[in-house]
Enzyme design. Sequence first.
Site, PDB file in Angstrom:
ATOM      1  CB  VAL A  73      25.411  11.360  85.425  1.00  0.00           C
ATOM      2  CG1 VAL A  73      24.160  10.571  85.049  1.00  0.00           C
ATOM      3  CG2 VAL A  73      25.946  10.910  86.787  1.00  0.00           C
ATOM      4  CB  SER A  74      23.659  11.725  80.954  1.00  0.00           C
ATOM      5  OG  SER A  74      22.957  11.733  79.732  1.00  0.00           O
ATOM      6  CG  LEU A  75      26.964  16.133  77.603  1.00  0.00           C
ATOM      7  CD1 LEU A  75      27.597  15.494  76.377  1.00  0.00           C
ATOM      8  CD2 LEU A  75      26.201  17.396  77.235  1.00  0.00           C
ATOM      9  CG  ASN A 118      26.458   6.180  84.762  1.00  0.00           C
ATOM     10  OD1 ASN A 118      26.127   5.325  83.965  1.00  0.00           O
ATOM     11  ND2 ASN A 118      25.641   6.640  85.699  1.00  0.00           N
TER      12      ASN A 118
END
Length: 416
Positions: free
Chosen positions: A230-232, A253
């Site tokens: 998720v994210s990074l 994601n």
Amino acid sequence: MKLIFNNDHSFSFELIRTLGYAVSGGADLGECLRTANRIAEGDFESWHREWDALARSVEGKAEAALADGDRVGAREAYLRASNYHRTAEFFLHGDIEDPRIMTSWGAARETFRNAVALMDHPAEAVHVPFEDTSLPAYFFRPAADDTARPTLIVHGGYDSIGEELYLEIGAAALARGYNVLAIEGPGQGAALREQGFKFRKEWETVVTPAIDWLLDQPGVDAGRIALMGVSLGGFLAPRAAAFEHRLAALIANDGMFSFRFGDKAKAFLKVEKLFGRTMAEWVLRRVMKKNSGVRWAIENGCFTFGAGDVWDMVEKTSDWTLDGIVENIRCPTLVCEAEEDHFFVGQPKALFDALRCPKEFLLCKEEDGAGEHCQFGGLAHYNHQVFTWLDQTLSVRRDAAGWPEARSCSIALANV
């Protein structure tokens, strides 16, 4: 999405993030909106003070419910308190010696673990071997039997803690019959705050021992282990998948091809080149004073990477790219993009185009309420899309009750 804090995109986004966990029991709208109304835009102290007050209040309600024998009420309040404590801590990283970092984060963990103890399905805090020590994680199972089920490993990114991952994806996965291993790696949660591990790009050192650990647990289908970052984590998870070929599926994601801080700091680097470091630092201080998003990104980067300043961050992330690596990913991959993502513009498409494995692209749109970074504010819509793809990719067939049908654990490991 319309800003709730009129002149502060960062505060608005983090409020949406906190509010969005209402879908999994991590927030109540009235509590959050009343708290937001007391916060001064751009004021990090005000942000901490008001969210901390709410977190403590809701934690008190959980304890009162538990004392009355109300397990459900206590669990629900503990989950909300955990999310609010996490939110309170979010903007504190400008002073790494600030004791409130450990106090608020520790309260987020403690209240979440109190909720874990009251869950109706198997849930436990565990430690996954890592080098000569271990990493903190949570292992959730839909039921206490040995039925071989698909399993999702999930980790966060630049600012995540493991407790948040249950609210973001874990509850949705459990409801669909998946096991979940939510793990914190270097730069995250307790691995950062208690063990001192700073971010590193070699995320396969996290994922490979996690898979080894999972294969020794009951009810894990060895051929249906998926990974979500998720994210990074949308950079870190693909990096791990390029080296770890036992994964049956990968979800980025939002997807990232590179995370080089210099790409975000081009304006300041140009000022430095033209007028020198002193002038560039003066400009940067003024921008950080006026823009809470820039301030937070730099302060949190220094906190999680162990960097001395933005120039050190540029150096530490100079080789954070999947160039020459992404081609080694073999498993089917879902690359996600939020239509209005203000962090990683263009990155999901760059990752998707570079992949040579079976792949799909998921664009989450503003019209569905899922256009913000990592689809915050639209998690129900997003999780439905993800698990539709994941069920198809892992050949998950569901029984009349909607649970994955059992499969033998003796099947061959995927993609070896």
